[in-house]
Design an enzyme around this catalytic site. Sequence first.
Site, mmCIF file in Angstrom:
data_model
loop_
_atom_site.group_PDB
_atom_site.id
_atom_site.type_symbol
_atom_site.label_atom_id
_atom_site.label_comp_id
_atom_site.label_asym_id
_atom_site.label_seq_id
_atom_site.Cartn_x
_atom_site.Cartn_y
_atom_site.Cartn_z
ATOM 1 N N HIS A 95 -3.156 7.542 1.694
ATOM 2 C CA HIS A 95 -3.568 6.206 1.279
ATOM 3 C C HIS A 95 -4.937 5.928 1.891
ATOM 4 C CE1 HIS A 95 -3.946 1.977 0.796
ATOM 5 N NE2 HIS A 95 -3.612 1.678 2.050
ATOM 6 N N ASN A 97 -10.146 0.168 -0.124
ATOM 7 C CA ASN A 97 -8.686 0.197 -0.120
ATOM 8 C C ASN A 97 -8.185 -0.434 -1.415
ATOM 9 O OD1 ASN A 97 -5.940 -0.136 0.273
ATOM 10 N ND2 ASN A 97 -6.122 -0.955 2.348
ATOM 11 N N CYS A 118 0.804 -1.221 0.000
ATOM 12 C CA CYS A 118 0.000 0.000 0.000
ATOM 13 C C CYS A 118 0.840 1.276 0.000
ATOM 14 C CB CYS A 118 -0.956 -0.003 1.189
ATOM 15 S SG CYS A 118 -2.147 -1.360 1.175
#
Length: 328
Positions: free
Chosen positions: A255, A285, A119
């Site tokens: 993020h 996500n 990520c």
Amino acid sequence: MTQYTLPFRAIVRGCGGALPDRVVTNADMAKFVDTSDEWITERTGIRQRHIAAEGQYTSDLGTEAAKAALADAGMKAEDIDLIIVATATPDMTFPATASIIQRKLGAGAGAAFDLQAVCTGFVYAMATAEKFLASGQHKRALVIGAETFSRILDWEDRTTCVLFGDGAGAFVLEAVPTEDAGGKGILASHLRCDGSLTDLLFVDGGPSMTGTVGHLRMQGNKVFREAVGRISDAMVEAAEAASITMDEVDWFVPHQANQRIIGGVVKKLGLDESKVVSTIARHGNTSAASIPLAWSVAKADGRIKDGDLVIIEGMGGGLTWGAAVIQL
């Protein structure tokens, strides 16, 4: 922590995003896993996510995002001499997804490679591209975050399958002589990894270990406890390296992992909530794709514009984390 004084600056020229057509809402999730819209929304802020169609690959989404970024930059694929793809879900073990995207774009024989920091991948990829461009080794780069996380989820594990979605985002960066950049460009970045925490977020398979793809596994509460402090520290370090204060930042593009994590960082650093770009409710996500996807939404709706000072951050498996400061 480095103040960059190389002969070139890496300037953002364009951005673009791509999402699969299929939307899966929290109510849809509740039909096949023990969960509810209220449970997911309260804990994560996610209301829906996009899921890739059968036969739709990470390279397809990455190519679509790259085309959008090139159009936004007013450039053609043949103008690009460097492609970096941040992904934890490549089409194949090899060749690199960047190579496949290069072919699909018709971008010619510039350098192309994948980068894996989960990520945090897009932050790592931006920092890496900046080094290539600032040295003068390359002139124009496509930096792409692209994921099909739906392919590595355990759809019976309600603690993970509700969190992730598929998508891609891309930036076009150009090397401009520092004296002509007008202060624009990637001003600083701060990257870190703590390998002692690999067991907090990982995939339980791989070519060398099991010969299988495996599924994503996560100790969510422990990841949450690590996230706010480490992300905040990286943002402070990047800001100090860029010689700016948090009050000067126009937009914070984090993020998109969990709305509670984003809120925790905002509170810890005393940021203005109106300056936060959050798309987690719509996208979930999307790992390395989440920052450029959120950025492209904010640019399209007129929030992010020329002259703005933006800070990005991420944290992912590894554990990896990092931040970067960008002057538009």
